[in-house]
Design an enzyme around this catalytic site. Structure first.
Site, short mmCIF file in Angstrom:
data_model
loop_
_atom_site.label_atom_id
_atom_site.label_comp_id
_atom_site.label_asym_id
_atom_site.label_seq_id
_atom_site.Cartn_x
_atom_site.Cartn_y
_atom_site.Cartn_z
NE ARG A 105 21.06 4.51 42.55
CZ ARG A 105 21.58 3.79 43.52
NH1 ARG A 105 21.90 4.34 44.67
NH2 ARG A 105 21.79 2.50 43.36
CB THR A 379 17.69 3.45 51.55
OG1 THR A 379 18.78 2.87 50.83
CG2 THR A 379 16.87 4.30 50.60
CG ASN A 399 24.67 0.98 48.88
OD1 ASN A 399 23.55 0.50 48.70
ND2 ASN A 399 25.76 0.31 48.57
CD GLU A 418 24.01 4.05 46.27
OE1 GLU A 418 23.53 2.90 46.21
OE2 GLU A 418 23.79 4.82 47.20
CG ASP A 421 23.38 -0.21 44.84
OD1 ASP A 421 23.58 -1.14 45.62
OD2 ASP A 421 22.46 0.62 45.00
CB SER A 450 18.47 2.42 42.51
OG SER A 450 17.81 2.59 43.75
CB SER A 451 15.75 -1.82 44.81
OG SER A 451 16.43 -2.89 44.20
N GLY A 471 15.46 -0.42 52.33
CA GLY A 471 15.50 -1.87 52.37
C GLY A 471 16.26 -2.53 51.26
N GLY A 472 17.11 -1.81 50.51
CA GLY A 472 17.86 -2.47 49.45
C GLY A 472 16.92 -3.13 48.46
#
Length: 583
Positions: A105, A379, A399, A418, A421, A450-451, A471-472
């Site tokens: 990341r 993403t 992002n 990013e 986030d 992050s998700s 999809g965030g």
């Protein structure tokens, strides 16, 4: 140790997925059949990248080799999310039993500070964390792909980069699905001189289907990495040019940030579901923890008995989501900076305490919800299984769509945004509407929460499913729902990824619905229970799940033949540029 859930609880748990399906059974029939193959399967959001991965498998590479080649190819063919200027996560399960999780990341630059996006009035300044050079974190993709190849792969670096290098140097013709991605972003891309040269027509109009995208600067960077490895990127000309672009554009990236960057190797989060074991993303991803917490919380509810599409089933599931996202947004962060209470959040005792606070007939209230105890979604995800049974799930991101929408001159590399986030300010929502706390505050060298949830499901110790999605914040609930669709309701994998979805993330306090996910009657009952229910007309941009099911077209179907091992791949029908390709 894996978390084991009771059979009674789990039979109810899975039924929650059906509430997201259209009322008419014909909707499922509209899904095409999944792609079937006997040896290997690659599913990505861009057809050429899928073909690159399958060719690596045909040539004797394993799933990780294919994943590396796909990662580089997506940087060329899928600029809205594929990247060298962003980062991601990889979950690995090798046929010999080894598991791994790679965190590549993006990281905050050393010059980053807690309040860097706040104005004199103490409020976030619109656009600072999402647009332009100041929004960019230190990219990790090259480091991650090279670490994966060295740890788990079998092929040489040059061989795996060669397909992407060819596509960048010689170009490729955009399909209708490829062309669609440029329409929304072209105005912003045109503002950046380097981006405009690559992604906008000379007359200023967006690139369209039939245009040929040639990227010589990106080809030069790929050649340098092919020749010199990750150090050629992080200590060489590419990093230098990115830093120069950042400094000229008002950013804070420095060469030392690139020299410090290292991919982290972590243990996946594990939990059990009936006879299945789930491997998913640990912090700095919230994905695996929240997935397991949702499953654990709903285990005692008879969701299947409540019925497909029932208001009661939706109520129980979204209440579980409410508590899980509250914990996600308040307690989780980079493990190098905060202590993540993953064991507590995924425990049976904690799930019981949450259920004790859920009213079966009334919606909860997110605002002021106290603890029980003391990424526009650009993403992309890809799933790969090879003939030996190695499985890889990879989710990468810039992002926002096309990231910060700036390109470092001379590199062809789009930079991420990013930094958005992180928690800009506690209580203030980010790009995805997430309201987060101090655990995810900005700090030098820190990774934003992050998700992303690249997930592998095992049965009897062997891969059964490989899945993930962009999809965030909706990544987590989409992965849960896709899994449940297959395991409880007997959908094939294509039906499972195509099924409409629901989502609750604590704040804003609402159930978000993909259009036609729930009948008007069901929505009415939920509102009478106190829920705020809203259809989201823009939901399709949050799609593009990529999944593989191993063994049979449906979980309850017989295998194709005695001893045969077939793979069934599906790319979300929302992803017009994607493809599942097998051999």
């Amino acid at each position: 140790m894996p978390i084991r859930l009771s059979s009674r609880a789990l039979s109810g748990l899975l039924a929650s997925a059906l509430v997201i399906l259209p009322a008419a059974p014909a909707a499922l029939a509209a899904s095409p059949a999944p792609v079937e193959a006997a040896h290997g399967m690659v599913v990505t959001a861009q057809r050429l990248a899928s073909e690159v991965g399958v060719e690596v498998l045909r040539q004797g590479g394993n799933a990780v080799d294919a994943a590396v080649a796909v990662g580089y190819a997506l940087a060329v063919t899928y600029p809205t999310a594929g990247n060298l200027g962003g980062g991601g996560f990889m979950t690995v399960r090798m046929a010999d039993g080894r598991t791994g999780f790679l965190d590549f990341r993006e990281r905050a630059p050393q010059a980053a500070s807690r309040d860097m996006y706040l104005g004199p009035d103490g409020k976030p300044v619109a656009g600072l964390s999402t647009d332009g050079w100041l929004a960019a974190g230190v990219p990790g993709s090259v480091s991650g792909l090279e670490t994966a190849r060295e740890r788990f792969g079998t092929k040489g670096r040059a061989e795996l980069i060669a397909p992407a290098l060819r596509l960048a140097r010689d170009g490729f013709t955009l399909s209708p699905g490829d062309g669609e991605s440029f329409a929304e972003a072209s105005a912003d891309l045109a503002k950046d001189p380097a981006a405009r040269l690559i992604y906008v027509r000379p007359n200023g109009s967006p690139l369209q289907a039939g245009d040929r995208l040639v990227q010589p600067d990106l080809a030069a960077v790929l050649q340098a990495v092919s020749d010199g490895g990750a150090s050629a990127f992080y200590e060489g000309d590419a990093a230098r040019r990115i830093v120069e672009g950042s400094q000229k554009g008002g950013g804070i990236l420095e060469m030392e940030d690139f020299k410090r960057y290292r991919t982290r190797e972590l243990e996946p989060v594990r939990c059990g579901y009936r006879e299945l074991e789930i491997l998913s993303a640990p912090p700095p991803s919230s994905g695996g923890t929240v997935i397991c917490q949702i499953l654990n919380t709903v285990e005692a509810y008879p969701l299947k008995d409540a019925g497909y599409g029932s208001a009661q089933g939706v109520h129980w599931m979204t209440e579980a989501m409410r508590f899980a996202f509250r914990d996600r947004n308040q307690e989780l962060g980079d493990p190098d900076f905060v202590r993540n209470p993953v064991e507590r959040l995924t425990s049976d005792a904690y799930a019981g305490a949450i259920r004790a606070r859920i009213d079966d007939r009334r919606a909860g209230v997110s605002e002021g919800l106290a603890p029980v105890s003391g990424e526009k979604a650009e993403t992309t995800h890809y799933s790969i299984v090879d003939a030996a049974g190695n499985a890889v799930a990879v989710t990468t991101t810039l992002n926002g769509s096309f990231g910060a929408r700036v390109v470092a001159p001379g590199t062809g590399i789009l930079l991420n945004n990013e930094m958005d986030d992180f928690t800009m300010k506690p209580g203030v929502p980010n790009l995805y509407g997430l309201v987060q706390g101090e655990a995810n505050a900005i700090a030098p060298g820190k990774t934003p929460l992050s998700s992303m949830s690249p997930t592998i499901v095992l049965k009897d110790g062997r891969p059964l499913m490989v899945l993930g999605t962009p999809g965030g914040s909706r990544i987590i609930t989409a992965v849960v729902e896709t899994f449940l669709n297959v395991v409880e309701y007997g959908m094939d994998v294509q039906e499972a990824v195509d099924a409409p979805r629901i989502h609750h993330q604590w704040l804003p306090d609402r159930i978000a619905l993909e259009p036609r996910a729930l009948s008007p009657d069901t929505q009415r009952v939920l509102r009478e229970m106190g829920h705020r229910v809203e259809e989201d007309a823009d939901w399709p941009v949050w799609g593009e799940a990529a999944a593989i099911l191993v063994g049979a077209p449906r979980l309850d179907a017989e295998p194709a033949g005695p001893g045969e091992r077939h793979l069934f791949g599906a790319i979300d029908s929302r992803a017009r540029a994607g493809a599942a390709v097998g051999y």
